[in-house]
Each structure stands twice: as C-alpha cells, then as structure tokens.
Design a protein around this motif. Structure first.
Motif, PDB file in Angstrom:
ATOM      1  N   LEU A 141      55.300   7.505  29.803  1.00 31.35           N
ATOM      2  CA  LEU A 141      55.927   7.161  31.075  1.00 31.35           C
ATOM      3  C   LEU A 141      55.305   7.943  32.223  1.00 31.35           C
ATOM      4  N   LEU A 142      55.100   9.234  32.042  1.00 36.84           N
ATOM      5  CA  LEU A 142      54.523  10.049  33.114  1.00 36.84           C
ATOM      6  C   LEU A 142      53.111   9.591  33.459  1.00 36.84           C
ATOM      7  N   LYS A 143      52.322   9.215  32.453  1.00 38.26           N
ATOM      8  CA  LYS A 143      50.981   8.692  32.707  1.00 38.26           C
ATOM      9  C   LYS A 143      51.046   7.355  33.441  1.00 38.26           C
ATOM     10  N   GLN A 144      52.001   6.522  33.039  1.00 39.63           N
ATOM     11  CA  GLN A 144      52.168   5.220  33.691  1.00 39.63           C
ATOM     12  C   GLN A 144      52.497   5.392  35.169  1.00 39.63           C
ATOM     13  N   LYS A 146      51.892   7.927  37.048  1.00 37.72           N
ATOM     14  CA  LYS A 146      50.726   8.511  37.723  1.00 37.72           C
ATOM     15  C   LYS A 146      49.674   7.447  38.004  1.00 37.72           C
ATOM     16  N   ASN A 147      49.409   6.586  37.012  1.00 39.06           N
ATOM     17  CA  ASN A 147      48.401   5.531  37.179  1.00 39.06           C
ATOM     18  C   ASN A 147      48.823   4.505  38.222  1.00 39.06           C
ATOM     19  N   GLU A 148      50.137   4.321  38.368  1.00 36.91           N
ATOM     20  CA  GLU A 148      50.650   3.374  39.355  1.00 36.91           C
ATOM     21  C   GLU A 148      50.885   4.030  40.718  1.00 36.91           C
ATOM     22  N   TRP A 149      50.509   5.276  40.852  1.00 33.14           N
ATOM     23  CA  TRP A 149      50.630   6.024  42.098  1.00 33.14           C
ATOM     24  C   TRP A 149      52.066   6.072  42.613  1.00 33.14           C
ATOM     25  N   VAL A 150      52.989   6.173  41.671  1.00 30.59           N
ATOM     26  CA  VAL A 150      54.398   6.289  42.049  1.00 30.59           C
ATOM     27  C   VAL A 150      54.643   7.705  42.567  1.00 30.59           C
ATOM     28  N   GLU A 151      55.243   7.806  43.728  1.00 31.88           N
ATOM     29  CA  GLU A 151      55.409   9.115  44.359  1.00 31.88           C
ATOM     30  C   GLU A 151      56.839   9.646  44.203  1.00 31.88           C
ATOM     31  N   PHE A 152      56.947  10.941  43.940  1.00 34.24           N
ATOM     32  CA  PHE A 152      58.232  11.640  43.933  1.00 34.24           C
ATOM     33  C   PHE A 152      57.936  13.120  44.152  1.00 34.24           C
ATOM     34  N   ASP A 153      58.963  13.836  44.606  1.00 34.71           N
ATOM     35  CA  ASP A 153      58.785  15.235  44.995  1.00 34.71           C
ATOM     36  C   ASP A 153      59.143  16.230  43.902  1.00 34.71           C
ATOM     37  N   ALA A 154      59.873  15.804  42.908  1.00 31.01           N
ATOM     38  CA  ALA A 154      60.239  16.646  41.774  1.00 31.01           C
ATOM     39  C   ALA A 154      60.678  15.741  40.634  1.00 31.01           C
ATOM     40  N   SER A 155      60.709  16.298  39.433  1.00 32.05           N
ATOM     41  CA  SER A 155      61.105  15.510  38.265  1.00 32.05           C
ATOM     42  C   SER A 155      61.945  16.361  37.337  1.00 32.05           C
ATOM     43  N   ILE A 156      62.916  15.737  36.680  1.00 24.52           N
ATOM     44  CA  ILE A 156      63.830  16.467  35.811  1.00 24.52           C
ATOM     45  C   ILE A 156      64.202  15.591  34.625  1.00 24.52           C
ATOM     46  N   ILE A 157      64.426  16.226  33.469  1.00 30.46           N
ATOM     47  CA  ILE A 157      64.727  15.502  32.237  1.00 30.46           C
ATOM     48  C   ILE A 157      66.040  16.001  31.643  1.00 30.46           C
ATOM     49  N   ASP A 158      66.925  15.064  31.293  1.00 28.75           N
ATOM     50  CA  ASP A 158      68.081  15.352  30.448  1.00 28.75           C
ATOM     51  C   ASP A 158      67.672  14.999  29.024  1.00 28.75           C
ATOM     52  N   PHE A 159      67.553  16.027  28.168  1.00 29.22           N
ATOM     53  CA  PHE A 159      67.172  15.825  26.772  1.00 29.22           C
ATOM     54  C   PHE A 159      68.425  15.986  25.919  1.00 29.22           C
ATOM     55  N   HIS A 160      68.957  14.868  25.428  1.00 32.68           N
ATOM     56  CA  HIS A 160      70.187  14.863  24.627  1.00 32.68           C
ATOM     57  C   HIS A 160      69.801  15.219  23.199  1.00 32.68           C
ATOM     58  N   VAL A 161      70.077  16.457  22.799  1.00 35.17           N
ATOM     59  CA  VAL A 161      69.468  16.971  21.570  1.00 35.17           C
ATOM     60  C   VAL A 161      70.434  17.919  20.869  1.00 35.17           C
ATOM     61  N   GLU A 162      70.394  17.904  19.548  1.00 34.02           N
ATOM     62  CA  GLU A 162      71.293  18.730  18.743  1.00 34.02           C
ATOM     63  C   GLU A 162      70.722  20.117  18.463  1.00 34.02           C
ATOM     64  N   THR A 163      69.416  20.214  18.262  1.00 39.68           N
ATOM     65  CA  THR A 163      68.834  21.483  17.833  1.00 39.68           C
ATOM     66  C   THR A 163      67.919  22.069  18.897  1.00 39.68           C
ATOM     67  N   SER A 164      67.918  23.394  18.978  1.00 38.62           N
ATOM     68  CA  SER A 164      67.096  24.065  19.993  1.00 38.62           C
ATOM     69  C   SER A 164      65.610  23.954  19.680  1.00 38.62           C
ATOM     70  N   ALA A 165      65.240  23.801  18.401  1.00 33.65           N
ATOM     71  CA  ALA A 165      63.823  23.707  18.047  1.00 33.65           C
ATOM     72  C   ALA A 165      63.173  22.501  18.711  1.00 33.65           C
TER      73      ALA A 165
END
Length: 271
Positions: A141-144, A146-165
């Motif tokens: 997604l991030l490469k896509q 970037k290739n489409e020249w989509v602009e944004f000033d910051a990015s953040i991810i919610d990772f719904h996850v059970e384990t810290s590893a």
C-alpha cells in the motif's frame, strides 16, 4: 501535527467516560486529529452505527476496530459501505472478486491544511481469522501511494494484535516509513512507548476506556465461569461500575513526518 488516540471504548461506561473527559482533553492538547478504536463500543462486543455517530459528534475523526466488528455485521455493514463512513476495517483480508468485504482499510483525512494517512491492519495469532501478511500488505500500500504521488503530511497505523512480538516485528519493518504505529486489542496500556532510530513512534498497546474494575472491560462474575469451567459459551456481560479508566496517547509529529514526542496518559475517575 498532534494526533490524539483513544483505544477500545468499551460499552456504555466507556462511552460515558469519554463523553465526560474529551472536551478537557481537546482543550489541553489541542489535537489536529483524533482517532478512536470502537471494537467493543456497544455492549462490550461490537459497534453499532448509532453509537459511532454519537462519537463523531464529539469530534472524533476516524474509527478503527477490529476483530469483533464482523460479529454483528448486520448492524454495521450499511455504515461501513458508505462513502462518508469514518470506520476502518483491517486491510489484510484476502480480497477476491467473488466476495465483497465491506469497508475501507485506509483513509486520508484533511483538516486545517494538514493531511493524515491512517491505516488499519490486524494479525492472526490467537485471532479467529486467517489473514494476509500485514508486513507485505502494508508495504504494498505504501509503495502504491508513493507511485501514485498521493500526498499526506503524516501517517499512522492501528495494528490490532495479540502479541508484542508481531507488533515489534512490524514496527521495525516500517521504521522510517510511517510516523507512528500503535497496538490495540489487549486492553492494557503498556509502558513501552518509544521512538525508533528512524523516528517512527511506537506503543504496543494504548489501553482501554471503560469500567475500572474489570476483566478486559467485562464484569468479572460473568467471565468467572469461563475461567473455572473452561466452557466458552457463558455470556460475558459488560461491567457497569461507575468507576472508569480513560487511556490515550498523543503523538507529536513534525513537518518531516518524524515523531518528536509521545505523551501517554491515563485517568481514573468516577461518573
């Protein structure tokens, strides 16, 4: 750019506690964007549209989940499919032409001439889902974009996850590629907030907003039978104790996408 993140607004007490505290938090931190996780929003299990819309009126810009949203899909599917929906579902389900999975998995929102990219993903360990790799899907997604020249000033991810590893693995994999990654799902705020070498901020779990005397938000007596018998069919009830906890984190991101500070806070109070 300041991003204020609330994790898991659990049931009625979580909604009321957030409603009580959010104005003061907005005044204190003056966030540019507010994100909230609503996986257990209604009766401690799932979100319904009515409650999501109530939180929108409080000034929340984006909602994430996830594993319980599909437990009551009939009550949220119509809202998920709307163009104006602010509720994200995880990106890494297996997409096929034969089966339409409702909802968006990322969003770029704009306020005050600033654009924020929010991505929602989920891991499958100890979850009841088989999912595509969050590593590869996020990278794609991030490469896509970037290739489409989509602009944004910051990015953040919610990772719904059970384990810290898994959380730390993805965090290091994406260090320098996104501004911040935070974990959701365990309902316990962790004390591992840090900024990685390439300025990506991390926190493996933001915490929970709901009853203070709880077992991940649920009433203890209702889950005791599960612990004692090992039978999972017993109904879990939300805890309606008026003592509550509100947990949140503030990410401060500069004009070069780098996170400069993390402020992690928890309030214990009573309705």
């Amino acid at each position: 750019m300041k991003i204020l993140v609330f994790w898991d607004i659990y049931g009625r007490i979580g909604r009321k506690a957030l409603e009580k505290e959010i104005s003061a938090l907005q005044s204190k931190h003056n966030p540019d964007f507010i994100i909230a996780n609503v996986d257990n929003l209604t009766s401690g299990r799932w979100p319904v549209e009515k409650h999501v819309l109530e939180l929108e009126k409080l000034g929340i810009d984006v909602f994430t989940g996830w594993d319980h949203v599909f437990d009551n899909l009939s009550n949220i599917e119509a809202y998920l499919g709307k163009d104006e929906s602010k509720l994200l579902r995880p990106m890494n389900f297996f997409e096929q032409d034969h089966y339409d999975i409702p909802g968006k998995w990322y969003m770029i929102i704009e306020k005050n001439n600033q654009k924020l990219l929010i991505i929602h993903i989920m891991w499958h360990v100890f979850m009841n889902f088989h999912l595509d790799s969050p590593f590869l899907r996020t990278e794609k997604l991030l490469k896509q974009l970037k290739n489409e020249w989509v602009e944004f000033d910051a990015s953040i991810i919610d990772f719904h996850v059970e384990t810290s590893a898994e959380f730390y693995g993805l965090a290091h994999f994406l260090d320098g590629e996104v501004s911040a990654i935070y974990g959701t799902h365990t309902h316990v705020q962790t004390n591992d907030d840090s900024i990685l070498p390439k300025w990506t901020a991390i926190l493996s779990d933001v915490g929970m907003n709901g009853a203070m005397n709880w077992v991940i938000g649920a009433d203890y007596d209702s889950v005791k039978k599960r612990f004692i018998t090992g039978i999972s069919k017993w109904l879990i009830s939300q805890n309606l104790d008026t003592n509550y906890v509100v947990s949140w984190v503030v990410f401060d991101i500069d004009e070069s996408w780098k996170c400069r500070s993390i402020e992690k806070i928890r309030i214990n109070s009573k309705l």
